[in-house]
Scaffold this motif. Structure first.
Motif, short mmCIF file in Angstrom:
data_model
loop_
_atom_site.label_atom_id
_atom_site.label_comp_id
_atom_site.label_asym_id
_atom_site.label_seq_id
_atom_site.Cartn_x
_atom_site.Cartn_y
_atom_site.Cartn_z
N GLU A 172 0.83 -1.21 0.00
CA GLU A 172 0.00 0.00 0.00
C GLU A 172 0.87 1.26 0.00
O GLU A 172 0.72 2.14 0.87
N GLY A 175 -1.11 4.52 0.18
CA GLY A 175 -2.26 4.53 1.08
C GLY A 175 -2.40 5.78 1.91
O GLY A 175 -3.51 6.16 2.29
N THR A 179 -4.01 11.89 -4.12
CA THR A 179 -4.00 11.28 -5.45
C THR A 179 -2.78 11.70 -6.27
O THR A 179 -2.12 10.86 -6.89
N THR A 203 -2.27 -3.14 -3.26
CA THR A 203 -3.03 -1.90 -3.22
C THR A 203 -4.52 -2.19 -3.25
O THR A 203 -4.95 -3.26 -3.69
N HIS A 204 -5.29 -1.22 -2.76
CA HIS A 204 -6.76 -1.32 -2.87
C HIS A 204 -7.27 -0.30 -3.87
O HIS A 204 -8.48 -0.22 -4.11
N ASP A 205 -6.36 0.48 -4.45
CA ASP A 205 -6.72 1.60 -5.32
C ASP A 205 -6.60 1.20 -6.79
O ASP A 205 -5.51 1.01 -7.31
N GLN A 206 -7.73 1.09 -7.46
CA GLN A 206 -7.74 0.66 -8.86
C GLN A 206 -6.92 1.60 -9.74
O GLN A 206 -6.19 1.15 -10.64
N ARG A 207 -7.02 2.90 -9.50
CA ARG A 207 -6.30 3.86 -10.35
C ARG A 207 -4.79 3.65 -10.23
O ARG A 207 -4.07 3.72 -11.22
#
Length: 233
Positions: A172, A175, A179, A203-207
């Protein structure tokens, strides 16, 4: 290094926590191959097993069963001492919380990693090369409290590169960042992959994941599948 040998080869990897009668299965038969220079993102909800998987790949945790090979070497057969040496010489870690020593400058934080790794050449020169590589040579004498979150993470990346590892594991890494700062970190990781280093990121962030070559999706300790992003950061 033989480019045909996978950097990682995991076969039916399982990890259980608890006793034989009362346990939680964090990983359930994970099989995965990652090749040299790949940038792979591992995505999944909280509790899916992605951090456990990264810990096993970083030789911080041993699986309950299965096979884990790094650069063709079956690490299940290594002693703790040999596993530690392999980790120190081969793998660099990047964490969500940066883990910088607050009373040391950016340069001193990077130099500390060189000292731990027993780097004996001109350490100061190496430190400045690393900070220059992440665009922070001009911030070398600043302490973490004097740096933005994105700058702190770039110092952490420089530190992870101190002993020239061929593998970068990032848990992460964006995290705690906004952005824009996160996208800057993705550009650094993307460039490391383009230079031939293997990057594996949870990561949990698609972007953010779309900067990778592949996105591995995991849920309840099992791989659901993978996708190839159409857009690169």
């Amino acid at each position: 290094m033989d480019s045909e040998i996978p950097v990682y080869e995991l076969v039916d990897v399982r990890k259980r926590y608890g006793t034989r009668k009362n346990y939680v299965e964090a990983l359930r038969g994970v099989s995965l191959t990652i090749r040299r220079g790949e940038f792979v993102a591992i995505m999944g909800p909280s509790g899916s097993g992605k951090t456990t998987l990264l810990s096993i790949m970083g030789l911080l945790t041993k699986p309950t069963s299965g096979t884990v090979k790094i650069l063709g070497m079956n690490v299940m057969r290594l002693t703790d001492k040999r596993a530690t040496l392999l980790r120190r010489r081969t793998i660099g870690f990047i964490f969500q919380t940066f883990n910088l020593v607050p009373w040391l400058t950016a340069a001193e934080n990077v130099e500390l990693a060189l000292a731990i790794g027993e780097y004996r050449k001109n350490r100061r020169k190496r430190v400045m090369e690393l900070l220059r590589a992440v665009g922070l040579e001009h911030r070398a004498n600043h302490k973490p409290s004097e740096l933005s979150g994105g700058e702190q993470q770039r110092v952490a990346i420089a530190r992870s590169l101190a002993n020239d590892p061929s593998i970068i594991l990032a848990d992460e890494p964006t995290g705690n960042l906004d952005t824009n700062s996160g996208l800057q970190i993705m550009k650094v990781l993307r460039s490391l992959s383009d230079e031939g280093k293997t990057v594996v990121m949870v990561t949990h962030d698609q972007r953010m994941a779309e900067a990778a070559d592949r996105i591995i999706k995991i849920r309840d300790g099992a791989i659901l599948g993978e996708v190839v992003p159409n857009v690169k950061a």
